[in-house]
Design a protein around this motif. Structure first.
Motif, PDB file in Angstrom:
ATOM      1  N   SER A  70     -52.184 -22.716 -14.958  1.00  0.00           N
ATOM      2  CA  SER A  70     -52.095 -22.750 -16.603  1.00  0.00           C
ATOM      3  C   SER A  70     -50.776 -22.665 -16.381  1.00  0.00           C
ATOM      4  O   SER A  70     -50.195 -21.983 -15.997  1.00  0.00           O
ATOM      5  CB  SER A  70     -52.964 -22.527 -17.444  1.00  0.00           C
ATOM      6  OG  SER A  70     -52.456 -21.279 -17.308  1.00  0.00           O
ATOM      7  N   THR A  72     -49.777 -21.214 -18.903  1.00  0.00           N
ATOM      8  CA  THR A  72     -49.890 -19.447 -19.774  1.00  0.00           C
ATOM      9  C   THR A  72     -49.638 -18.976 -18.331  1.00  0.00           C
ATOM     10  O   THR A  72     -49.207 -17.189 -18.334  1.00  0.00           O
ATOM     11  CB  THR A  72     -50.382 -19.317 -20.417  1.00  0.00           C
ATOM     12  OG1 THR A  72     -50.953 -20.502 -21.717  1.00  0.00           O
ATOM     13  CG2 THR A  72     -50.775 -18.247 -20.585  1.00  0.00           C
ATOM     14  N   ALA A 186     -51.426 -27.523 -13.961  1.00  0.00           N
ATOM     15  CA  ALA A 186     -50.566 -26.818 -15.135  1.00  0.00           C
ATOM     16  C   ALA A 186     -49.832 -27.524 -15.937  1.00  0.00           C
ATOM     17  O   ALA A 186     -49.212 -27.736 -17.042  1.00  0.00           O
ATOM     18  CB  ALA A 186     -49.814 -25.697 -14.941  1.00  0.00           C
ATOM     19  N   ALA A 189     -51.304 -30.730 -18.377  1.00  0.00           N
ATOM     20  CA  ALA A 189     -51.987 -30.006 -18.895  1.00  0.00           C
ATOM     21  C   ALA A 189     -51.008 -29.161 -20.140  1.00  0.00           C
ATOM     22  O   ALA A 189     -50.989 -29.054 -21.483  1.00  0.00           O
ATOM     23  CB  ALA A 189     -53.436 -28.729 -18.896  1.00  0.00           C
ATOM     24  N   ALA A 190     -50.035 -29.263 -19.907  1.00  0.00           N
ATOM     25  CA  ALA A 190     -48.757 -28.541 -20.867  1.00  0.00           C
ATOM     26  C   ALA A 190     -47.700 -29.136 -21.599  1.00  0.00           C
ATOM     27  O   ALA A 190     -47.951 -30.391 -21.208  1.00  0.00           O
ATOM     28  CB  ALA A 190     -47.774 -27.971 -19.707  1.00  0.00           C
TER      29      ALA A 190
END
Length: 263
Positions: A70, A72, A186, A189-190
């Protein structure tokens, strides 16, 4: 070579310039390693600045945890590296997914990021469906199956026919498939629209005029979300203007750093 052993990944990093200078942190794009910045760092002044760059997880000489990742987690890795090497306040220069890492990092730590360069990036890159299709292609045919299409997005026509382009193609295809897939997940989904809008710091957006991965209008729209930002477009360059046009790219970066009083 230096490795920071973090909780969830081992991150390869390097520093150049003045070890006591003002830190400048570089984050590279999907499918490249820290050598992306070689030509820029060669052209920047060696006194007064400490240039820090790293291979994100799944790339270069860093470890490759199982996908997916991710955005994050990628920011967590960089936070862990900077904590381990004692960097508290710094300028940030990021390209593509590296620019997304910088946007979220600046949101988390507005008191630590003094200014930032966002090159060929956005608050959201592509669509989840596009990234899932790319992941499936890699799972079926490896990175080699995408390499020519990626070169079309990375570079302008003349550069694609150069010998140097072959080296960048090899860098891409030698990236661990698991690492590329992890970072693709990542990106799928970002969406940093909300967090980037909250930023207020000196920021420079840089686009390549022939970038097919993050077109200039997308980079400009992202930069415009940040109070205190400006935008420039580099001609005759694709997604990696620091490679195709290192003199122009570095001149813009150096001027911005000087005007932002990052000394």
């Amino acid at each position: 070579m230096r490795i920071a052993r973090l909780k969830n990944a081992d991150i390869h990093w390097r520093e150049d310039g003045d070890p006591d200078g003002a830190p400048i942190v570089f984050a590279n794009s999907l499918g490249t390693d820290l050598r992306l910045w070689d030509s820029v760092i060669e052209r920047l002044p060696k006194d007064g600045h400490r240039y820090i760059r790293f291979d994100k997880r799944g790339h270069g000489l860093s470890s490759c945890p199982p996908a997916p990742y991710s955005i994050t987690e990628l920011v967590d890795d960089l936070e862990g590296l900077l904590k381990q090497i004692g960097v508290t306040r710094f300028a940030f220069i990021g390209l593509s997914i590296g620019g997304m890492i910088g946007q979220l990092l600046a949101h988390r730590h507005p008191d630590r990021v003094t200014c930032m360069v966002l090159a060929c990036t956005a608050v959201k890159m592509g669509t989840p469906e596009m990234w899932q299709d790319r992941i499936k292609s890699i799972q079926t045919g490896g990175l080699e199956s995408l390499a020519d299409a990626v070169m079309d997005r990375w570079f302008s026509g003349p550069f694609r026919h150069s010998d140097e382009c072959l080296a960048w193609r090899h860098m891409l295809t030698r990236t661990p498939a698991e690492g590329y897939i992890g970072c693709s997940a990542a990106l799928a989904a970002a969406d940093l629209s909300a967090t980037t809008t909250s930023l207020s710091l000196p920021a420079l957006g840089i686009a390549g005029s022939q970038d097919l991965a993050s077109p200039p209008e997308q980079v400009r729209a992202t930069t415009d979300l940040i109070a205190g930002s400006r935008f420039i477009e580099i001609p005759d360059a694709g997604h990696l203007p620091c490679v195709e046009q290192p003199d122009l790219f570095t001149a813009h970066v150096q001027k911005f750093l000087e005007e932002s009083a990052h000394v």
